[in-house]
Design a protein around this motif. Structure first.
Motif, PDB file in Angstrom:
ATOM      1  N   ARG A  15       0.947  -1.352   0.072  1.00  0.00           N
ATOM      2  CA  ARG A  15      -0.171   0.052   0.115  1.00  0.00           C
ATOM      3  C   ARG A  15       0.813   1.223   0.000  1.00  0.00           C
ATOM      4  O   ARG A  15       0.641   2.146  -0.653  1.00  0.00           O
ATOM      5  CB  ARG A  15      -0.901   0.063   1.232  1.00  0.00           C
ATOM      6  CG  ARG A  15      -2.002   1.039   1.043  1.00  0.00           C
ATOM      7  CD  ARG A  15      -3.028   1.155   2.169  1.00  0.00           C
ATOM      8  NE  ARG A  15      -3.531   2.485   1.953  1.00  0.00           N
ATOM      9  CZ  ARG A  15      -4.469   2.939   2.973  1.00  0.00           C
ATOM     10  NH1 ARG A  15      -4.700   2.239   4.026  1.00  0.00           N
ATOM     11  NH2 ARG A  15      -5.122   3.852   2.660  1.00  0.00           N
ATOM     12  N   PHE A  18       2.233   1.898  -3.434  1.00  0.00           N
ATOM     13  CA  PHE A  18       1.110   2.307  -4.536  1.00  0.00           C
ATOM     14  C   PHE A  18       0.531   3.630  -4.199  1.00  0.00           C
ATOM     15  O   PHE A  18       0.247   4.322  -5.179  1.00  0.00           O
ATOM     16  CB  PHE A  18      -0.230   1.457  -4.234  1.00  0.00           C
ATOM     17  CG  PHE A  18      -1.050   1.665  -5.151  1.00  0.00           C
ATOM     18  CD1 PHE A  18      -1.154   1.102  -6.527  1.00  0.00           C
ATOM     19  CD2 PHE A  18      -2.342   2.327  -4.773  1.00  0.00           C
ATOM     20  CE1 PHE A  18      -2.137   1.299  -7.363  1.00  0.00           C
ATOM     21  CE2 PHE A  18      -3.272   2.502  -5.758  1.00  0.00           C
ATOM     22  CZ  PHE A  18      -3.188   1.848  -7.101  1.00  0.00           C
ATOM     23  N   ASP A  19       0.520   4.025  -2.772  1.00  0.00           N
ATOM     24  CA  ASP A  19       0.121   5.359  -2.752  1.00  0.00           C
ATOM     25  C   ASP A  19       1.019   6.645  -3.268  1.00  0.00           C
ATOM     26  O   ASP A  19       0.614   7.497  -3.923  1.00  0.00           O
ATOM     27  CB  ASP A  19      -0.386   5.619  -1.223  1.00  0.00           C
ATOM     28  CG  ASP A  19      -1.400   4.972  -0.805  1.00  0.00           C
ATOM     29  OD1 ASP A  19      -2.197   4.639  -1.628  1.00  0.00           O
ATOM     30  OD2 ASP A  19      -1.682   4.844   0.443  1.00  0.00           O
ATOM     31  N   LEU A  51      -4.966   1.791 -12.986  1.00  0.00           N
ATOM     32  CA  LEU A  51      -4.574   1.702 -11.896  1.00  0.00           C
ATOM     33  C   LEU A  51      -5.177   0.498 -10.831  1.00  0.00           C
ATOM     34  O   LEU A  51      -4.453  -0.101 -10.180  1.00  0.00           O
ATOM     35  CB  LEU A  51      -5.122   3.153 -10.970  1.00  0.00           C
ATOM     36  CG  LEU A  51      -4.210   4.281 -11.405  1.00  0.00           C
ATOM     37  CD1 LEU A  51      -4.756   5.407 -10.835  1.00  0.00           C
ATOM     38  CD2 LEU A  51      -2.863   4.058 -11.238  1.00  0.00           C
ATOM     39  N   GLU A  52      -6.237   0.151 -11.216  1.00  0.00           N
ATOM     40  CA  GLU A  52      -7.018  -0.999 -10.468  1.00  0.00           C
ATOM     41  C   GLU A  52      -6.321  -2.218 -10.705  1.00  0.00           C
ATOM     42  O   GLU A  52      -5.906  -2.997 -10.070  1.00  0.00           O
ATOM     43  CB  GLU A  52      -8.413  -1.140 -11.021  1.00  0.00           C
ATOM     44  CG  GLU A  52      -9.402  -0.652  -9.939  1.00  0.00           C
ATOM     45  CD  GLU A  52     -10.874  -1.039 -10.238  1.00  0.00           C
ATOM     46  OE1 GLU A  52     -11.554  -0.336 -10.125  1.00  0.00           O
ATOM     47  OE2 GLU A  52     -10.899  -2.251 -10.898  1.00  0.00           O
ATOM     48  N   ARG A  53      -5.721  -2.261 -12.134  1.00  0.00           N
ATOM     49  CA  ARG A  53      -5.054  -3.792 -12.470  1.00  0.00           C
ATOM     50  C   ARG A  53      -3.883  -3.588 -11.813  1.00  0.00           C
ATOM     51  O   ARG A  53      -3.247  -4.721 -11.451  1.00  0.00           O
ATOM     52  CB  ARG A  53      -4.946  -3.686 -13.969  1.00  0.00           C
ATOM     53  CG  ARG A  53      -6.172  -3.930 -14.553  1.00  0.00           C
ATOM     54  CD  ARG A  53      -5.983  -4.123 -15.891  1.00  0.00           C
ATOM     55  NE  ARG A  53      -7.492  -4.752 -16.569  1.00  0.00           N
ATOM     56  CZ  ARG A  53      -7.756  -4.782 -17.914  1.00  0.00           C
ATOM     57  NH1 ARG A  53      -6.516  -4.948 -18.842  1.00  0.00           N
ATOM     58  NH2 ARG A  53      -8.917  -5.181 -18.463  1.00  0.00           N
ATOM     59  N   ALA A  55      -2.913  -2.087  -9.125  1.00  0.00           N
ATOM     60  CA  ALA A  55      -3.326  -2.408  -7.595  1.00  0.00           C
ATOM     61  C   ALA A  55      -3.269  -3.917  -7.138  1.00  0.00           C
ATOM     62  O   ALA A  55      -2.500  -4.300  -6.219  1.00  0.00           O
ATOM     63  CB  ALA A  55      -4.459  -1.680  -7.016  1.00  0.00           C
ATOM     64  N   VAL A  56      -3.928  -4.639  -8.145  1.00  0.00           N
ATOM     65  CA  VAL A  56      -4.332  -5.961  -7.775  1.00  0.00           C
ATOM     66  C   VAL A  56      -2.996  -6.815  -7.967  1.00  0.00           C
ATOM     67  O   VAL A  56      -2.545  -7.870  -7.487  1.00  0.00           O
ATOM     68  CB  VAL A  56      -5.167  -6.689  -9.235  1.00  0.00           C
ATOM     69  CG1 VAL A  56      -5.296  -8.283  -9.025  1.00  0.00           C
ATOM     70  CG2 VAL A  56      -6.786  -5.912  -8.645  1.00  0.00           C
TER      71      VAL A  56
ATOM     72  N   GLY B  23      -8.436   5.261  -0.292  1.00  0.00           N
ATOM     73  CA  GLY B  23      -8.586   3.987  -0.204  1.00  0.00           C
ATOM     74  C   GLY B  23      -8.653   3.138  -1.225  1.00  0.00           C
ATOM     75  O   GLY B  23      -9.273   2.022  -1.552  1.00  0.00           O
ATOM     76  N   PHE B  24      -8.325   3.752  -2.481  1.00  0.00           N
ATOM     77  CA  PHE B  24      -8.294   3.115  -3.675  1.00  0.00           C
ATOM     78  C   PHE B  24      -7.696   1.847  -3.732  1.00  0.00           C
ATOM     79  O   PHE B  24      -8.198   0.917  -4.515  1.00  0.00           O
ATOM     80  CB  PHE B  24      -7.657   4.090  -4.746  1.00  0.00           C
ATOM     81  CG  PHE B  24      -7.829   3.696  -6.253  1.00  0.00           C
ATOM     82  CD1 PHE B  24      -8.833   3.847  -6.920  1.00  0.00           C
ATOM     83  CD2 PHE B  24      -6.828   2.883  -6.840  1.00  0.00           C
ATOM     84  CE1 PHE B  24      -8.968   3.580  -8.178  1.00  0.00           C
ATOM     85  CE2 PHE B  24      -6.890   2.499  -8.107  1.00  0.00           C
ATOM     86  CZ  PHE B  24      -7.904   2.521  -8.924  1.00  0.00           C
ATOM     87  N   PHE B  25      -6.492   1.669  -3.210  1.00  0.00           N
ATOM     88  CA  PHE B  25      -5.763   0.494  -3.430  1.00  0.00           C
ATOM     89  C   PHE B  25      -6.516  -0.895  -2.579  1.00  0.00           C
ATOM     90  O   PHE B  25      -6.714  -1.754  -3.663  1.00  0.00           O
ATOM     91  CB  PHE B  25      -4.622   0.388  -2.577  1.00  0.00           C
ATOM     92  CG  PHE B  25      -3.657  -0.772  -2.680  1.00  0.00           C
ATOM     93  CD1 PHE B  25      -2.652  -0.925  -3.678  1.00  0.00           C
ATOM     94  CD2 PHE B  25      -3.498  -1.626  -1.635  1.00  0.00           C
ATOM     95  CE1 PHE B  25      -1.935  -2.157  -3.832  1.00  0.00           C
ATOM     96  CE2 PHE B  25      -2.842  -2.897  -1.657  1.00  0.00           C
ATOM     97  CZ  PHE B  25      -2.121  -3.017  -2.630  1.00  0.00           C
ATOM     98  N   ALA B  28      -9.620  -1.511  -4.979  1.00  0.00           N
ATOM     99  CA  ALA B  28      -9.549  -2.032  -6.087  1.00  0.00           C
ATOM    100  C   ALA B  28      -9.307  -3.637  -5.959  1.00  0.00           C
ATOM    101  O   ALA B  28      -9.828  -4.391  -6.903  1.00  0.00           O
ATOM    102  CB  ALA B  28      -8.341  -1.287  -6.996  1.00  0.00           C
TER     103      ALA B  28
END
Lengths: 197, 499
Positions: A15, A18-19, A51-53, A55-56, B23-25, B28
């Protein structure tokens, strides 16, 4: 131009890395997404998906920005997504009259409007070639198409822009020689090296 | 950088970047997990649906035949037995919609509703448009017994023909305006002996239609063999386990069968006048030999009027105003007067060989014709105690055979009734659907228990369906091709974004 040399400062802890990535790179990624789509809402959607991808898969990505950009490029030319975004053209009887030689703001508006009427692939080629300064070979590699496809799509895109907005001819160069628009060859960006552990 | 590049940069920089929520991380990753679960759920639903049908079908086939006890009900089987056109189709659609709802949960409400409505419409169309009972994954087997009701599809046009998909031994065959097609007027519907599998047989004339009913006669030739394996028609005898015409002794349609299915009786017709019946022949199917030939004392143009005993060792025929019983192996016949009574079809002889079912239609000018049924001693012609029954007038009566030594099954109008010796009122065995006027039940099946009817199936898609679907598919493909070509020529690059 864009810098994809970003490396997470704490690769073992998802996290915080990523942030930090989002905080420092969102603006650059956003500009690419906006040019790729030509629409603010679609660009937000596209960036969010990328960004979602990321993050995963965050803990597996060595070069997150290269990965996010790859998602932006591929998703922007995705046929399925393109169907939802496509700006419908409205045919009119008469070509709108020009009020005279366009100034700088008018040129940008006309260019933005004309870009929206290109196909996603044509728009992506122009963005990669003239905004991101990629070579034809790098563009072809990123879009996973042949170099010849990049050349023909560039040619078609420029011709279409000239048809849609004749006032932009000066900006777009000589129709007979699109190569005159060739940007300076970019250093090897190595965006293809999306290494996963 | 070129001037175009500078302008692009200027355009992009005019738009302020969006704010990515803190809280996006985690959101997602939660969304991804949910999508994975929904995708796995969709796959498992499909696999479970297919697996359920296969397992249930296999289970049904392994089940022992319940000859003496009621067939157990199987709710699970009833749910999935009808393929995509049954409750299973709607259940799968509901599960799919729920999973899609989870999958698209993040989409704007309007988009979500639009997508779900589209998915529901497409799914409902697929379930509804599936030809009724087309068993994509298997058909019911192993459910011995007469069903408590017959299928009433909107149309029999979609049912498979017996030659396309042989049903195996059948329990019964029925016909009437509801089954008759527009082209072939004699379409028969067949129901398999061990499950709710229906087939049709298109013939020009209805073989179950009584001949000479306008003259007060009630007989007709038997269509089904006792075990339901053979079906006689105007085109010959068909083996229902292969869908092909039978050869040898069965090349010609018999007028009746012995209950053990080993002997048949044929009508013999005058060589000069093919419609004039001049006598009968008894044939043994095992040896293929003719056992006895009997000449008719008064050649006629009727049918029926003949019955073989259960073991095929005696044959009862109408000779003038007498019933004559001939030993089929040779010997002296016995006879007794029949009056205006007639042998109740070729299944008239009781299973123990003691009784014969006789029918009388009272004829008078300008009046209705009341019907009567009587159980008589086969040796003497005497009516046995409690063996006389009155029926309503002007209904079709067709003797189906014996359910027990003292129970006769008869079609009376729109129902199949069981007449029990000593009980004046018959018991209802089966109601015929509207528009079904004739029925014939294989005599072996009459002793089976009545079971609850399951969802009917009508075999694989028949040729008529493919003939309709093929041009429609061709038109769709052509339209897609033309559209793709138009987009390609317009420089759109086609769906794949080609060069």
């Amino acid at each position: 131009m864009t810098d994809d040399a970003w490396v997470p400062s704490e690769p073992d802890d998802g996290r915080p890395g990523f942030d930090e990535f989002v905080r420092t790179r969102t603006a650059a990624l956003w500009r690419t997404a906006y040019l790729m789509t030509g629409d603010r809402h679609h660009a937000e959607d596209l960036l969010q998906i990328a960004l979602e991808r990321a993050a995963v898969r965050w803990n597996k990505l060595d070069r997150p920005e290269a990965y996010v950009r790859r998602v932006l490029y591929t998703q922007s030319v995705s046929w399925w997504r393109g169907r939802q975004r496509r700006v419908k053209e409205v045919l009119v009887d008469v070509v709108p009259e020009s009020a005279g030689p366009p100034g700088e703001p008018e040129v940008r508006i006309m260019l933005a409007q004309a870009l929206r009427r290109l196909t996603p692939k044509q728009r992506a080629v122009l963005v990669l070639r003239y905004y991101e300064d990629y070579s034809e070979e790098d563009t072809a590699r990123l879009m996973r198409v042949a170099v010849g496809t990049v050349k023909s799509q560039t040619r078609h895109a420029l011709r279409r822009l000239r048809e849609l907005a004749p006032e932009l001819t000066g900006l777009l160069g000589d129709p007979a020689g699109p190569e005159s628009l060739n940007p300076r060859p970019h250093e090897d960006r190595n965006d293809d090296a999306v290494v996963t552990r | 950088m070129t001037q175009l590049g500078q302008e692009l940069r200027a355009i992009a920089e005019r738009q302020p970047p969006p704010t990515i929520p803190s809280g996006f991380f985690h959101r997602a990753r939660r969304r991804a997990r949910r999508r994975r679960l929904a995708a796995v759920g969709l796959a498992m639903t499909a696999a479970a649906g297919v697996g359920l049908v296969i397992v249930t079908d296999g289970y049904a086939q392994r089940e022992p035949l319940p000859h003496s006890v009621s067939a157990p009900t199987k709710p699970l089987y009833d749910l999935v037995g009808a393929g995509a056109d049954g409750p299973l189709g709607w259940l799968i659609l509901a599960v799919v919609l729920v999973l899609l709802c989870v999958l698209w949960r993040e989409a704007p409400r309007v988009v979500l509703v639009r997508r779900l409505v589209a998915a529901a419409l497409i799914g409902a169309l697929l379930v509804l448009a599936a030809p009724p009972g087309v068993a994509l994954w298997g058909e019911p087997h192993g459910r011995i017994g007469l069903p408590d009701r017959l299928a009433e599809p909107r149309s029999w046009t979609w049912a498979a023909d017996l030659q396309q998909s042989p049903p195996g031994r059948v329990a019964l065959v029925f016909s009437g305006p509801a089954t008759h097609g527009n082209i072939e007027e004699g379409r028969l519907a067949l129901l398999a002996a061990d499950g709710d599998r229906y087939r049709v047989f298109d013939v020009f004339t209805d073989y179950l239609e009584p001949i000479g009913a306008e003259n007060g006669e009630v007989n007709r030739n038997r269509a089904l063999s006792p075990d339901g394996r053979y079906l006689a028609s105007g085109y010959g005898v068909y083996d229902l386990s292969t869908g092909r015409r039978a050869a040898g002794v069965l090349a010609e349609a018999p007028a009746g069968w012995s209950a053990d299915g080993q002997r048949i009786v044929r009508s013999v017709h005058d060589p000069m006048d093919g419609s004039l019946r001049s006598g009968w022949q008894v044939w043994d199917l095992r040896s293929g030999a003719m056992l006895r030939e009997i000449a008719a004392e008064q050649p006629d143009r009727g049918v029926g009027g003949v019955a073989l005993s259960p073991a095929g060792d005696r044959i009862a025929v109408e000779q003038g105003d007498r019933i004559v019983i001939y030993p089929t192996e040779g010997g002296t016949p016995t006879s007794w007067p029949r009056g205006d009574w007639r042998i109740g079809d070729s299944a008239a002889w009781s299973r123990d060989g003691r009784l014969l079912a006789m029918i009388r239609r009272t004829q008078c000018a300008g009046c209705t014709a009341p019907l009567q049924i009587r159980f008589v001693d086969a040796e003497t012609g005497e009516t046995v105690d409690g063996g006389e029954f009155s029926l309503p007038a002007d209904v079709e009566v067709a003797v189906q055979g014996w359910r027990a030594p003292d129970q006769l099954v008869v079609q009376v109008g729109g129902a199949v009734e069981v007449f029990t010796r000593g009980t004046p009122t018959p018991a209802r065995l089966l109601d015929l659907p509207a528009g079904v006027t004739h029925i014939e039940i294989a005599t072996d099946r009459l002793t089976d228990p009545v079971r609850r009817a399951g969802p009917p199936t009508y075999g694989p898609p028949n040729n008529f369906l493919w003939l309709l679907l093929a041009p429609a598919a061709l038109v769709v493909l052509l339209m897609l091709g033309i559209r793709w070509l138009a987009r390609f020529r317009a420089g759109d690059g086609g769906p794949a974004g080609g060069r």
